[in-house]
Design an enzyme around this catalytic site. Structure first.
Site, PDB file in Angstrom:
ATOM      1  N   SER A   1      28.340 -12.691 -18.296  1.00  0.00           N
ATOM      2  CA  SER A   1      27.643 -11.734 -19.153  1.00  0.00           C
ATOM      3  C   SER A   1      28.116 -11.896 -20.601  1.00  0.00           C
ATOM      4  CB  SER A   1      27.870 -10.311 -18.628  1.00  0.00           C
ATOM      5  OG  SER A   1      26.940  -9.424 -19.196  1.00  0.00           O
TER       6      SER A   1
ATOM      7  N   ASP B   1      18.889 -11.668 -11.249  1.00  0.00           N
ATOM      8  CA  ASP B   1      19.356 -11.146 -12.537  1.00  0.00           C
ATOM      9  C   ASP B   1      18.170 -11.096 -13.499  1.00  0.00           C
ATOM     10  OD1 ASP B   1      20.550 -10.605 -14.977  1.00  0.00           O
ATOM     11  OD2 ASP B   1      22.097 -12.135 -14.792  1.00  0.00           O
TER      12      ASP B   1
ATOM     13  N   HIS C   1      22.199  -8.658 -12.052  1.00  0.00           N
ATOM     14  CA  HIS C   1      23.166  -9.161 -13.032  1.00  0.00           C
ATOM     15  C   HIS C   1      24.606  -8.979 -12.569  1.00  0.00           C
ATOM     16  CE1 HIS C   1      24.758 -10.251 -16.896  1.00  0.00           C
ATOM     17  NE2 HIS C   1      25.373  -9.100 -17.012  1.00  0.00           N
TER      18      HIS C   1
END
Lengths: 367, 367
Positions: free
Chosen positions: B149, B315, B348
């Site tokens: 991320s 995601d 995610h």
């Protein structure tokens, strides 16, 4: 919310109290509505349009609240896909809303606004109120019911609960059930409203409205109405009225500026408590659950109703997969159904925007 | 935020002021960090892990702030994919954050917290601070940098701006550019914080923190971290500790209860102004823009760096398509890159959760 108290909404008051899914009753229900086109002598040409979450009865013409064109001006009017030269189009503000129909901002039995004493309503309750409105208008059977998004939920609910009231059901960009993700986005918006100290447990009428909380809720919802591609095409990473990033917290990016505007402008025309109640109704919506757990059972009474279902390929709020579940249920009861997934870049909002293929589908189905 | 002032974070202070992308300088920068495993005599076994938006330096062991296991406990430790019996793992709290590194809650030159006087920082600034930390620790070259991320953004930024500092770059569930939709979600969260009257233009230290606004921001972000499928599997429309819907505004659905908890518990451990600054840094992130507009140009110096890129099929925040753009840019400069899209149901957040395939990829790449 601005000015709506000064507007003389066209409305009627239901004779009988409305029995709600919660077990409560709502007495003296006012339903505000608009009509377009003449009702035929045999009363057989009426089309009922259901509006979406923040929509209203002003489908065409000029909306007296915003001064802007009606929300489906492109679809409804003389010579348009829903042709008011031929059909008598009716659209009512849903109960729980704030544009003339009874909702949390309306005066309750004690004379002051219901606020959070307003009963929690459901999509079916909204439809019940509109069926009672039709009774009052002397319209027994509709040529069609039509709706997108929450309007589509009402259309499906009408087919399930009042199949004798309509020949045709056109449901666009909608679902038979709010998913966990749908609920999550709504809950976040409700929490934003309730976190605003102006909310005051709902008792803000006559004082400052929780505009900041409502604006945040609207911003979040707005993101879900647009597709990622649509946002990229419309805004990308383009800057707003500047050459370079400000290294501050102003709206550097166009998308930020747009969202802030969408949030703020919404608070002028919508009541925060109505937003709470209507999102709650949508989250409660599960047509299968209402009918013993099997979606097909919801439609057993609607075998002779003609259905047309439309989804959009970029709609990630109510997806084609959601719509397919409805199609399967209708197939299971052998109801006549046509289903199309249209390609449009705008995400969920496609049903409101310039999608000529939708115009053709609507025109063809309404006939 | 609770208690963090009572914790004696392990940290160092940078000798020289940090030159920032904004043109400003930050003097006396403190960088809080943790290490795991021994540094080899040749200093060649160091792995730098970059944390995500709300992460911290406590990768493994017990986090002293939350009392819970470190955020990547499953990945980092003796005999684990990033094996601390072999590697010296370093993780630093990013500048702008609130877990011991200099950020808006830190004392500024006048002795009181910077608040909104803190300079707007970028992902590259975060990486700069960590490279200066490595200088202070006497570590010239890393075996690998690793991040998921926002950590992946730092890993890519490190490869682009400091290619001589690492042999390997492992970037997971990330992107080279924040899209309009990414920015929109962050902006909505920032507006929620700024709408909280406790925010006080950022000067809330010593008083009530804007916890309600921060909780709403966190709720919205949390929705984006999970997949629709994951939410459906985890919660569906199941009710929370009740048999039937309450027809009220309590958290009827489990997903509502979960989100409320996620929002509230977050405010105990995180500073609202840090959330503003770090989301801003992420929104500003566009690696191509930083390097003349062509992403491949960002990596021209990193031809001899080995890359491993991982995306997750569910995601929707940073998608496989986003990652493919990075792969194409690396291919264009003939950098050695392996890329895999893993299948995992968690959206995610998959990079933090039980995805054995990820463990194998990480272990294989780190070597």
């Amino acid at each position: 919310m601005a000015n709506t108290s000064e507007i003389d909404f066209r409305s009627l008051v239901l004779d009988a109290p409305l029995a709600l899914d919660s077990g409560r009753e709502l007495a003296g229900v006012q339903v505000a509505y608009e009509t377009y086109g003449e009702l035929a002598p045999d009363r057989g040409n009426a089309v009922l349009i259901f509006h979406a979450l923040t929509g209203d009865q002003f489908v065409a013409g000029t909306n007296p609240v915003t001064g802007k064109p009606g929300w489906w001006e492109r679809m409804v009017g003389p010579g348009k896909p829903i042709d008011t030269d031929r059909f008598h189009v009716i659209c009512a503000n849903v109960i729980g809303s704030c544009l003339g129909s009874t909702g949390p901002s309306s005066a309750g039995p004690q004379g002051k606004p219901y606020a959070m004493q307003f009963p929690v309503i459901t999509i079916r309750d909204m439809v019940r109120a509109q069926m009672a409105m039709l009774d009052a208008l002397g319209i027994e059977k509709l040529h069609a019911v039509v709706g997108g998004s929450m309007g589509g939920m009402q259309a499906l609910s009408c087919a399930a609960n009042f199949p004798e009231r309509t020949d045709r059901v056109l449901a666009i960009a909608t679902t038979a059930r709010h998913t966990a993700q749908n609920i999550a986005f709504h809950e976040m918006g409700r929490q934003a409203i309730m976190a605003d100290p102006n909310w005051q447990g709902g008792d803000y009428y006559g004082g400052e409205a929780p505009a900041k909380g409502l604006a945040v809720a609207r911003m979040a919802a707005h993101i879900t109405y647009l597709s990622e591609e649509g946002l990229t095409t419309k805004f990308g990473r383009r800057l707003q009225d500047r050459e370079a990033k400000s290294f501050g917290f102003d709206a550097d990016f166009q998308v930020e500026s747009y969202l802030r505007y969408q949030g703020l402008s919404f608070t002028d025309r919508f009541d925060a408590n109505s937003y709470l109640y209507i999102t709650r109704a949508m989250d409660y919506f599960d047509l299968a659950e209402e009918h013993g757990g099997l979606l097909a059972d919801a439609f057993r009474g609607a075998k002779d109703t003609r259905f047309c279902l439309v989804s959009f390929d970029t709609d990630w709020l109510y997806t084609t997969a959601d719509m397919r579940e409805v199609v399967h249920a209708l197939n299971a009861v052998a109801a006549p159904v046509s289903f199309v997934e249209l390609s449009a870049p705008y995400g969920h909002d496609s049903f409101l925007l310039d999608v000529p293929a939708l115009d053709r589908v609507v025109e063809g189905f309404i006939g």
